[in-house]
Design a protein around this motif. Structure first.
Motif, PDB file in Angstrom:
ATOM      1  N   CYS A 126      44.557   3.537  40.792  1.00 45.61           N
ATOM      2  CA  CYS A 126      43.437   4.478  40.778  1.00 45.61           C
ATOM      3  C   CYS A 126      42.237   3.888  41.532  1.00 45.61           C
ATOM      4  O   CYS A 126      41.888   2.723  41.355  1.00 45.61           O
ATOM      5  N   CYS A 129      38.976   3.231  38.717  1.00 40.41           N
ATOM      6  CA  CYS A 129      38.990   2.201  37.670  1.00 40.41           C
ATOM      7  C   CYS A 129      39.757   0.955  38.106  1.00 40.41           C
ATOM      8  O   CYS A 129      39.573  -0.113  37.523  1.00 40.41           O
ATOM      9  N   ARG A 132      44.680   1.557  36.365  1.00 42.86           N
ATOM     10  CA  ARG A 132      45.828   2.394  36.000  1.00 42.86           C
ATOM     11  C   ARG A 132      46.456   2.987  37.266  1.00 42.86           C
ATOM     12  O   ARG A 132      45.772   3.138  38.286  1.00 42.86           O
ATOM     13  N   CYS A 151      43.645   8.055  38.508  1.00 39.51           N
ATOM     14  CA  CYS A 151      44.523   8.085  37.341  1.00 39.51           C
ATOM     15  C   CYS A 151      44.151   9.283  36.464  1.00 39.51           C
ATOM     16  O   CYS A 151      43.110   9.916  36.670  1.00 39.51           O
ATOM     17  N   CYS A 154      40.527   8.865  34.712  1.00 39.22           N
ATOM     18  CA  CYS A 154      39.352   9.066  35.578  1.00 39.22           C
ATOM     19  C   CYS A 154      39.262  10.519  36.039  1.00 39.22           C
ATOM     20  O   CYS A 154      38.175  11.099  36.081  1.00 39.22           O
TER      21      CYS A 154
HETATM   22 ZN   LIG Z   1      41.253   5.427  36.885  1.00 40.20          ZN
END
Ligand SMILES: [Zn+2]
Length: 420
Positions: A126, A129, A132, A151, A154
């Motif tokens: 992602c 972030c 993930r 992800c 988010c």
């Molecule tokens: Zn994320």
């Protein structure tokens, strides 16, 4: 309740791995504020702010720490916890300072997949972030055509903000009209609060009794301050609401976005006229003084303001706004241009000098122009000091101990406002 029973007192700082970039990425704060309000309604929770949580937990594992914090962890937040275990009768908030040997430091992360499958379906990490796997299809911005792989967590924050119709001024008209914006963060530092409460208690006992200093010191050291902290937090929440309401009155709804919660600790204000950044601080100072008249000199509550154009990435502001509390309660930065940090009484003294007056203002303006031309802070400061005695309010400022750098920063920040 049996006071010899062991209990745990836990204080938590909640953070998130995201680097919010677009206005709707601030949905992370909407979710955080909701979760904190839900947790705050539970009997185990003593107090909370937007990013701080204090809770009492039994030690019999009926409610484990991870279980108690599960809603936050499931939503992708990270929790740094300090855990102190002691008999209930000995378990006051000052245990973190009194008995550091009893305190454990733990960081709890959300459950993560053990490996991230690198297949065609989940091609990458992602972009917000960086922890993930992204969803298979990218998010596409209709206007710019930019694609981002996010992800589910988010993307969920972004969708939440969009669904609730939030932050439309910030991501819309303010960006288009190119107003500077001021991110405003109020925070309560519990470490400093503990020192302030002790000092206020000591002064109160000294003023109202004939006890010798040694006895007063003993009383101060035995002060059980958890209830005082809860009361202070309640008053702090009142201050937040009063401050946000006063800003709305001063600036109008069209110039404010409250970022999260009933009592927002984070807001953003469009600066549509010069001088408005300091108007925000004036408003804070007035509200602060009415709620906490005894705490001005050494305030456990801080006001941080970070100013730039609306497109500047939020996470760069957040780095400044979420820094641990500094010596001074008021911190203002205009990104790349100026920084001013003062205590509340010193800020008021600086405001009272009337540096906006035409002669002083043009003297400051000329010195700032020297910097723009030469890129030299030294030459800028020399220019300001040259003949300063002819400018009574500037001379008074230097006599009161304000540095030339403070005065120039004040002038630059005061000039921000209106279309860039
Ligand atoms: Zn994320």
């Amino acid at each position: 309740m049996e006071t010899e029973w062991p209990f745990r007192l836990v204080r938590c700082k909640v953070t998130f791995p995201q680097h919010p970039a677009r206005a709707h990425d601030l949905g992370v704060f909407l979710r955080l504020a909701e979760l904190m309000a839900d947790l705050g309604a539970q009997d185990t929770v003593l107090l909370h702010t937007l990013t701080t949580l204090w809770m009492f937990l039994p030690t019999d594992k009926v409610i484990g720490l991870r279980d108690a914090l599960k809603p936050l962890l499931d939503a992708g937040f990270i929790v740094g916890a300090e855990v102190a275990e002691a008999p209930l009768c000995d378990l006051s908030s000052n245990i973190f300072y009194r008995r550091p040997d009893l305190v454990q430091h733990i960081v709890l992360h959300p459950d993560m997949p053990e490996t991230i499958p690198l297949t065609h379906d989940t091609p990458r990490i992602c972009e917000l972030c960086h922890v993930r796997p992204s969803r298979p299809a990218p998010e596409r911005d209709e206007e710019s055509g930019v694609e981002e792989f996010l992800c589910a967590v988010c993307a969920g924050f972004r969708e939440k903000s969009s669904r609730e119709g939030r932050f439309n001024k910030l991501g819309g008209s303010w960006e288009k009209e190119n107003f500077p914006v001021a991110w405003v963060r109020i925070a309560l530092d519990y470490d400093r609060l503990w020192c302030v409460l002790k000092d206020l208690f000591r002064r109160y006992v000294k003023a109202n009794t004939d006890l010798p200093d040694d006895t007063i010191r003993e009383h101060v050291n035995q002060l059980r301050d958890a209830a005082l902290m809860v009361d202070f937090t309640r008053d702090y929440n009142d201050l937040l609401r009063h401050f946000a309401d006063a800003l709305r009155r001063d600036f109008g709804d069209a110039s404010i976005e409250e970022i999260a919660g009933e009592r927002p600790e984070l807001l953003v204000v469009a600066l549509k006229e010069a001088g408005q950044a300091f108007k925000i601080v004036d408003t804070f100072e007035t509200e602060f003084r009415s709620v906490f008249p005894l705490c001005e000199d050494d305030s456990p509550i801080s006001l941080s303001i970070s100013i730039s154009n609306a497109k500047y990435p939020f996470f760069e502001h957040w780095r400044f706004l979420d820094a641990p509390q500094q010596a001074n309660a008021i911190r203002i930065q205009a990104v790349g241009r100026a920084r001013l940090e003062l205590s509340i009484p010193r800020f008021r003294a600086l405001r009272n000098l009337g540096l906006e007056e035409t002669k002083a203002s043009s003297k400051l303006h000329n010195a700032a122009a020297v910097f723009a031309r030469t890129d030299s802070h030294l030459l800028e400061q020399v220019d300001l000091l040259d003949g300063i005695k002819k400018f009574p309010n500037l001379f008074a400022a230097t006599s009161q101990g304000f540095s030339v750098a403070d005065l120039l920063a004040y002038h630059k920040i005061a000039g921000i406002g209106g279309v860039l």
